[in-house]
Scaffold this active site. Sequence first.
Site, PDB file in Angstrom:
ATOM      1  CE1 TYR A 100      -3.671  -2.338  -0.076  1.00  0.00           C
ATOM      2  CE2 TYR A 100      -2.808  -3.237   1.978  1.00  0.00           C
ATOM      3  CZ  TYR A 100      -3.681  -3.320   0.900  1.00  0.00           C
ATOM      4  OH  TYR A 100      -4.535  -4.373   0.794  1.00  0.00           O
TER       5      TYR A 100
ATOM      6  CG  HIS B 282      -3.944   1.327   2.711  1.00  0.00           C
ATOM      7  ND1 HIS B 282      -3.304   1.430   3.930  1.00  0.00           N
ATOM      8  CD2 HIS B 282      -4.666   0.201   2.762  1.00  0.00           C
ATOM      9  CE1 HIS B 282      -3.614   0.397   4.676  1.00  0.00           C
ATOM     10  NE2 HIS B 282      -4.450  -0.370   4.005  1.00  0.00           N
TER      11      HIS B 282
END
Length: 441
Positions: A193, A247
């Site tokens: 992420y 994210h």
Amino acid sequence: MTIMNRRDLLKTAAISLPLIPVAAAEEIQKSSNGLPPLTIQDAKVIATSAGGHYRWVFLKIVTSEAGLYGIGSAADVFQDMAVIADLEDHLKPWLIGKDPDRIEDLWQSAQFRTYWRNGPINNNVLSAMDMALWDIKGKRANMPIYQMLGGKAHDAVAVYDHQQGTTKEECLDALQKSLANGFTHVRIQLGGYGGGGFTPQGEGNRAEGGYQGPAFDEEQYVDTIPPLFEYLRAKAGFGPKLLHDVHSHMTGMNAVELARRLEPCQMYFVEDILPPEQLSYYRNIREICTTPQAVGEIFTHPLEVVPLVKDRLIDFIRNRIAATGGITPVRKLTALCEICGVKTAFQEGADNDPVNQLAAYHIDLSSSAFGIQEENHFPPIVHDMFPGMAEIRKGYLYDSGKPGLGVEIDEDLARKNPLGPMRNGGAYGTGRTIDGTVWYP
Ligand code: MG
């Protein structure tokens, strides 16, 4: 155990019937198709690990009817000890003796029980109780939970696969692998992420004596990710449904610009492009492009979702059921999505467990707002520990067909795999920028 089995047991086994006045007991029996009134006799906390980040906490609610119980997920990998203590010391003494048939009443009164409401731990605890109560009701009705929520709105629950690669070529290979396995929806990350936005450890212009770890740079991410998806579209075409998880790494106009640059790639959705602290910018994104937005993985309060859904500022809600208080509150949010034309894409994967997975599944299967559910690829031990767990076949998730949630816990196996020691108190890692500022992880 089926209803027939339990009814046979009722005839033969010594069952401690709850202390309910005769007239009230007769009324309950009339409204429950002849089934006897119930009370909650015990609430047992089951903490177990399937290794790695699979640190799970469940609640087993045992009723006054022999063999009738339900299970629910309270899993919170970052604060599991707090959840266990809350269940044992606060919920359990309050819950024992109550009527498990009254799910809505119990959810509301359990919520007000703590006076201060919401937040992850409170909602993990509510969720465990709530899922277990729905499990009990389903077993009592001899139906899977989705039947009690209105029956199937689709034939099965489609799930997206998760893939990542460190280069665009690796990402393409990973995408092709998912497609070959029958998935039509694939989430692609460039590394982990935030990948594509990091200055590597020790590189770049650092402050003297300052932070030397991987450093996140928003503008770098905005420049890196759209070309990845342009490449994937050029090579794999526009047939595959492509997803990407930001994210929560963007802020303000960088989020707007990233969404705008991804528009030609016709994403299925972009996930959590903004952190929950910066939701107002969804209105700016909406005004400038059509890139669909999925939001809510780290939401716990239903009111975080409601303004975004009612104003049609997002396209998918993405809550984790066990972090939002269980089936009862999330089915209401799902109904709001049905009304407003927003879809569901409940969060799974990561540290999620098979019980939470099925709670999401039953809501998904019964709602016309269903969009997609995240996959879980569990290791073999999980399949042994959770008989009846859902299965993914060619991109679709299927339940066991058994009543309630449809899944059980092998408590002996769970006991043999206890929670191990926590690293750093269970903490999620800390993200930073190149000058050492804390950033969204
Ligand atoms: Mg996510």
